[in-house]
Design a protein around this motif. Structure first.
Motif, short mmCIF file in Angstrom:
data_model
loop_
_atom_site.label_atom_id
_atom_site.label_comp_id
_atom_site.label_asym_id
_atom_site.label_seq_id
_atom_site.Cartn_x
_atom_site.Cartn_y
_atom_site.Cartn_z
N LEU A 52 0.85 -1.19 0.00
CA LEU A 52 0.00 0.00 0.00
C LEU A 52 0.89 1.25 0.00
CD1 LEU A 52 -2.78 -1.10 2.52
CD2 LEU A 52 -3.02 -0.77 0.06
N PRO A 53 0.32 2.42 -0.26
CA PRO A 53 1.15 3.63 -0.27
C PRO A 53 1.90 3.81 1.04
CG PRO A 53 -1.08 4.13 -1.03
CD PRO A 53 -1.09 2.72 -0.53
N HIS A 54 3.06 4.41 0.95
CA HIS A 54 3.83 4.69 2.16
C HIS A 54 3.22 5.87 2.90
CE1 HIS A 54 7.40 2.85 -0.26
NE2 HIS A 54 6.47 1.95 0.07
N GLY A 55 3.60 6.01 4.17
CA GLY A 55 3.01 7.09 4.96
C GLY A 55 3.98 7.64 5.97
N ILE B 5 -9.71 -6.78 4.38
CA ILE B 5 -9.81 -5.39 3.92
C ILE B 5 -8.47 -4.93 3.36
CG2 ILE B 5 -9.99 -3.00 4.77
CD1 ILE B 5 -12.72 -4.09 4.42
N GLN B 6 -7.39 -5.31 4.06
CA GLN B 6 -6.07 -4.91 3.55
C GLN B 6 -5.78 -5.56 2.20
OE1 GLN B 6 -2.66 -4.92 6.17
NE2 GLN B 6 -3.89 -4.15 7.86
N GLU B 7 -6.19 -6.81 2.03
CA GLU B 7 -6.01 -7.48 0.74
C GLU B 7 -6.81 -6.75 -0.35
OE1 GLU B 7 -4.07 -9.67 -0.49
OE2 GLU B 7 -5.11 -9.95 -2.42
N LEU B 8 -8.04 -6.37 0.00
CA LEU B 8 -8.88 -5.63 -0.95
C LEU B 8 -8.22 -4.30 -1.32
CD1 LEU B 8 -11.53 -5.04 -2.46
CD2 LEU B 8 -12.51 -4.29 -0.29
N MET B 9 -7.67 -3.61 -0.31
CA MET B 9 -7.01 -2.33 -0.58
C MET B 9 -5.80 -2.53 -1.48
SD MET B 9 -7.40 -0.74 3.23
CE MET B 9 -6.68 0.86 3.00
N LYS B 10 -5.06 -3.61 -1.25
CA LYS B 10 -3.90 -3.88 -2.11
C LYS B 10 -4.33 -4.09 -3.55
CE LYS B 10 -1.25 -6.40 1.28
NZ LYS B 10 -0.68 -7.68 1.63
N ARG B 11 -5.44 -4.83 -3.72
CA ARG B 11 -5.94 -5.06 -5.08
C ARG B 11 -6.38 -3.74 -5.71
NH1 ARG B 11 -9.45 -10.69 -5.08
NH2 ARG B 11 -7.82 -12.00 -4.17
N GLY B 12 -7.09 -2.93 -4.92
CA GLY B 12 -7.52 -1.63 -5.43
C GLY B 12 -6.33 -0.76 -5.77
N PHE B 13 -5.29 -0.86 -4.95
CA PHE B 13 -4.08 -0.05 -5.17
C PHE B 13 -3.37 -0.48 -6.44
CE2 PHE B 13 0.45 0.89 -3.78
CZ PHE B 13 0.35 2.23 -4.04
N SER B 14 -3.34 -1.79 -6.69
CA SER B 14 -2.64 -2.26 -7.90
C SER B 14 -3.36 -1.81 -9.17
CB SER B 14 -2.50 -3.79 -7.88
OG SER B 14 -3.77 -4.38 -8.07
N GLU B 15 -4.64 -1.47 -9.05
CA GLU B 15 -5.40 -1.02 -10.22
C GLU B 15 -5.52 0.50 -10.28
OE1 GLU B 15 -9.22 -2.87 -9.92
OE2 GLU B 15 -8.42 -4.90 -10.19
N LEU B 16 -4.95 1.19 -9.28
CA LEU B 16 -5.14 2.64 -9.18
C LEU B 16 -4.61 3.36 -10.42
CD1 LEU B 16 -5.84 5.13 -7.35
CD2 LEU B 16 -3.46 5.07 -6.61
N LYS B 17 -5.45 4.27 -10.94
CA LYS B 17 -5.06 5.05 -12.11
C LYS B 17 -5.14 6.54 -11.78
CE LYS B 17 -4.69 2.23 -15.82
NZ LYS B 17 -5.07 0.93 -15.36
N TRP C 200 9.37 16.77 -5.67
CA TRP C 200 8.06 16.59 -5.04
C TRP C 200 7.22 15.57 -5.83
CZ3 TRP C 200 3.42 18.99 -7.26
CH2 TRP C 200 2.29 18.91 -6.44
N VAL C 201 7.13 15.76 -7.13
CA VAL C 201 6.30 14.85 -7.94
C VAL C 201 6.93 13.45 -7.97
CG1 VAL C 201 7.25 15.39 -10.23
CG2 VAL C 201 4.88 14.68 -10.03
N LYS C 202 8.26 13.41 -7.94
CA LYS C 202 8.94 12.10 -7.94
C LYS C 202 8.68 11.37 -6.62
CE LYS C 202 13.62 10.47 -8.28
NZ LYS C 202 14.97 10.98 -8.23
N ASP C 203 8.68 12.12 -5.51
CA ASP C 203 8.40 11.52 -4.20
C ASP C 203 7.00 10.92 -4.18
OD1 ASP C 203 9.95 11.09 -1.96
OD2 ASP C 203 9.19 12.81 -0.84
N ILE C 204 6.05 11.63 -4.79
CA ILE C 204 4.66 11.11 -4.84
C ILE C 204 4.63 9.85 -5.69
CG2 ILE C 204 2.33 11.61 -5.70
CD1 ILE C 204 2.82 14.55 -4.85
N PHE C 205 5.36 9.88 -6.80
CA PHE C 205 5.37 8.71 -7.68
C PHE C 205 6.00 7.50 -6.98
CE2 PHE C 205 7.35 6.15 -11.09
CZ PHE C 205 6.20 5.84 -11.80
N MET C 206 7.11 7.74 -6.29
CA MET C 206 7.83 6.62 -5.67
C MET C 206 7.12 6.08 -4.43
SD MET C 206 10.12 6.07 -7.77
CE MET C 206 10.83 4.69 -6.92
N HIS C 207 6.52 6.98 -3.64
CA HIS C 207 5.93 6.54 -2.37
C HIS C 207 4.40 6.45 -2.42
CE1 HIS C 207 9.74 6.62 -0.22
NE2 HIS C 207 10.02 7.67 -0.96
N GLY C 208 3.81 7.20 -3.36
CA GLY C 208 2.35 7.16 -3.49
C GLY C 208 1.89 5.97 -4.29
N VAL C 209 2.52 5.76 -5.45
CA VAL C 209 2.13 4.61 -6.28
C VAL C 209 3.29 3.62 -6.42
CG1 VAL C 209 0.29 5.80 -7.50
CG2 VAL C 209 2.60 5.91 -8.43
#
Ligand code: FE2
Length: 659
Positions: A153-156, A421-433, A494-503
């Motif tokens: 999941l995304p880092h925090g 729920i965490q498994e569902l979130m992981k699946r949702g995250f892998s499809e995130l666009k 900033w945008v790279k940090d979002i890319f690396m840790h957000g997705v």
């Protein structure tokens, strides 16, 4: 020798004041003042206080660039942190410069504040300014450290690191009698005997909307309405071709279509819509008394009828068609059809809470906040634009992890349990666009541009437009060309940090890895503000309305879904509901998750002054006027609706995620 006036504003927050001594040092292009203690008899820096000091005999400083603020012990008082909102300095030339602070300051922690116009990295032309920029980010990176809180999941924010200085404390709230009533029921293992008995849940808390849900939750038109204007308008999409594993026939649904029409015709002309819960397929469910709970990873087919209402016309409760996976129809027995709808709503609840609410707003909101703190200094215009939208988010997310989807959270007793729920979130995250977070692209991709009575879309697109216009004006004021965007190293980090840790560096997501043009930057910043304000409001504000009457949308159904028609009764419908205790826990979660603090900050209001320049302050006023205008239009539209849609009405949309 010159005279300066220094006006200090202490934040109007709980425990914001200090008894300590505050001193300032003025740093200019040609020199700096000595450290000046601001006289205090104990009340000057109390909560909400504004105090002006005249400082005489200051040596020549040139252009005033920075203000160093420090706090020292006073007598024997123990340390009390100080929340300084802002300091304004009037120079000998009678120019007043704003130094925004909006952070907690501790003893022995000198804080250097930047005043005046927001600047980009390459605009700073004095060593003091470039050093301040660099030092501020270095310090922030030690406080805002990424942590892999949840695998996949995304880092925090690393909750083990130092408390962060910028975030406001959340006002505490006392529990009310309604919550106390629910809490008194939490431990009950009793089963419900009737729907009528469940109404005791609400006591004095029954609202007009709760009454409406109680009256209408079994109605097909209200069931359909909720997929457009309830708390999860994010799943439904146009259906021009049925999935091969959902073999609805013309014969099955012809009675529900316009006179003389056919299924194929309605699919082709765009009157058919579908929710597909395939993402839930195969996730291990929670086990209760050695029995695995039930989740329906099926389909619901909807039709826009002659009255322009969206109604369900076929439901299949699992992905693979078979004899024990029939397609339920509105003409089936009342209890069969109702049970089929309840299992669809249960699946929808899990997807809503795990993916649409927690993952796509709370977790991404924390990513955006973290990347902003780590990479954009307080002098940066994008920092100043975004920072009001991150207030309290990191703080509240810790509570959400503990009380909602962690091992002791309310979702741990849902059909999926915490792990599911965490498994569902992981699946949702892998499809995130990325495109799914940009509402105009999202609506078009789902084929929902023209579906009638879709107020989430109507209000959401208008809000997106208002925010986009504000961001465009601000961005083009500071970035004079695409080249300015491309050569801004802080923005690129900033945008790279979002890319690396957000997705997590997933190019498939379509998230930008770099920003090359002002248009790309405008869209990206609009997406961030929209996600943490409007989108969070859309998926959160209505939770008490729609989720507190548990039969309408239960996180847990304790009997298996029907697999053969005509075997159920209305008693079966009551038996499928969770126990009294679990029902109370879910209703309490719905109440807590849509709670509004008395000091909530509505979208577009700016209690924190970040910008010193008149142009940006005017843009913020224009934004407020546009939001006011939109709110009036929504109020007018709502006055003609049986169920008003207020979740995206600007006064009810918060500036940031706080709950
Ligand atoms: Fe929330």
């Amino acid at each position: 020798m010159a005279t300066y006036k220094v006006t200090v504003t202490t934040g109007d927050l709980p425990f914001a004041g200090t008894w300590d001594v505050v001193s300032v040092t003025l740093l200019g292009s040609e020199g700096q003042s000595k450290r000046i203690e601001l006289s205090s008899i104990g009340f000057e820096f109390s909560r909400g206080k504004v105090k002006t000091y005249t400082i005489k005999n200051v040596c020549s400083l040139g252009t005033l660039l920075l203000l160093r603020v420090e706090k020292h012990p006073c007598f024997i008082f123990p340390e009390d942190k100080w929340y300084c909102s802002k300091i304004e300095v009037t120079t000998p030339e009678d120019k007043t410069i704003l130094f925004p602070c909006y952070r907690w300051i501790s003893r022995g922690e000198p804080v250097e504040l930047r005043g005046g116009r927001a600047t980009l990295f390459f605009e700073d032309d004095h060593q003091l300014l470039t050093d301040q920029r660099k030092n501020e980010l270095q310090l922030r990176k030690t406080v805002y450290q990424w942590k892999f809180n949840f695998d996949g999941l995304p880092h925090g924010y690393d909750n083990e690191s130092k408390p962060h200085a910028e975030d406001h404390f959340t006002e505490s709230r006392s529990t009310n009698s309604f919550e106390e009533t629910l809490k008194g029921m939490f431990k009950s293992k009793e089963k419900w005997k009737s729907f009528e008995a469940m109404k005791c849940l609400f006591g004095v808390k029954k609202t007009a909307m709760i009454d409406y849900v109680l009256e209408n939750w079994k109605e097909d038109r209200f069931f359909g309405y909720q997929f457009l204007n309830g708390v999860n308008p994010n799943v439904i999409k146009r259906c021009s071709k049925l999935p091969s594993n959902f073999p609805v026939t013309n014969w099955m649904v012809k009675p529900f279509l316009a006179r003389g029409s056919f299924l194929q015709t309605e699919l082709e002309i765009g009157n058919m819509f579908i929710c597909d819960y395939n993402i839930l397929e195969g996730i291990a469910t929670r086990v209760v008394n050695e029995q695995a709970m039930y989740v329906a990873s099926g389909f619901c087919l909807f039709y826009i009828n002659c009255d322009k209402e969206l109604v369900p016309i076929a439901i299949q409760l699992a992905q693979n068609p078979s004899n024990d996976n029939p397609i339920f129809l509105p003409t089936d027995s009342e209890s069969d059809w109702l049970l089929a709808k309840m299992f669809i709503k249960n699946a929808d609840y899990l997807l809503h809470q795990g993916v649409q609410h927690l993952l796509k707003t709370h977790m991404l909101g924390e990513v955006f906040a973290m990347a902003t703190y780590r990479n954009l200094p307080s002098a940066h215009p994008v920092y100043k634009m975004l920072i009001p939208h991150f207030q309290r988010t990191i703080h509240i997310n810790k509570n959400i992890y503990d009380h909602v989807f962690g091992p002791a959270g309310s979702l741990s007793i849902s059909s999926l349990g915490a792990e599911g729920i965490q498994e569902l979130m992981k699946r949702g995250f892998s499809e995130l666009k990325y495109s799914a977070l940009c509402l105009p692209d999202n609506i078009t991709a789902r084929g929902l541009d023209t579906i009638p009575n879709f107020y989430y879309r109507d209000d959401g697109l208008k809000l997106w437009g208002v925010l986009n216009s504000f961001v465009k004006g601000m961005t083009r004021y500071y970035y004079l060309s695409d080249g300015d965007v491309a050569k801004d190293p802080e923005l690129q980090e900033w945008v790279k940090d979002i890319f690396m840790h957000g997705v997590i560096g997933n190019s498939f997501s379509g998230f930008p890895e770099t920003l090359e043009t002002t248009d790309e930057l405008i869209k990206f910043v609009t997406m961030i503000i929209f996600t943490v304000s409007a989108q969070h409001a859309a998926v959160s504000n209505g939770q008490f309305d729609y989720h507190s009457w548990i039969p309408n949308c239960s996180p847990l159904l304790v009997q298996p879904p029907p697999i053969i028609k005509d075997k159920s009764s209305m008693d079966s419908v009551v038996e499928v509901l969770p126990t009294v205790g679990d029902t109370a826990i879910f209703a309490h979660a719905a109440f807590s998750l849509s709670y509004k603090y008395n000091n909530m900050v509505p979208l577009g209001s700016n209690p924190d002054e970040q910008f010193d320049e008149a142009e940006s302050r005017q843009a913020q006023k224009d934004l407020q006027n546009d939001l006011l205008f939109l709110s009036e239009a929504i109020r007018e539209r709502n006055s003609k609706l049986q169920v008003p849609y207020n979740y995206l009405n600007p006064p009810y949309v918060e500036n940031s995620i706080t709950i």
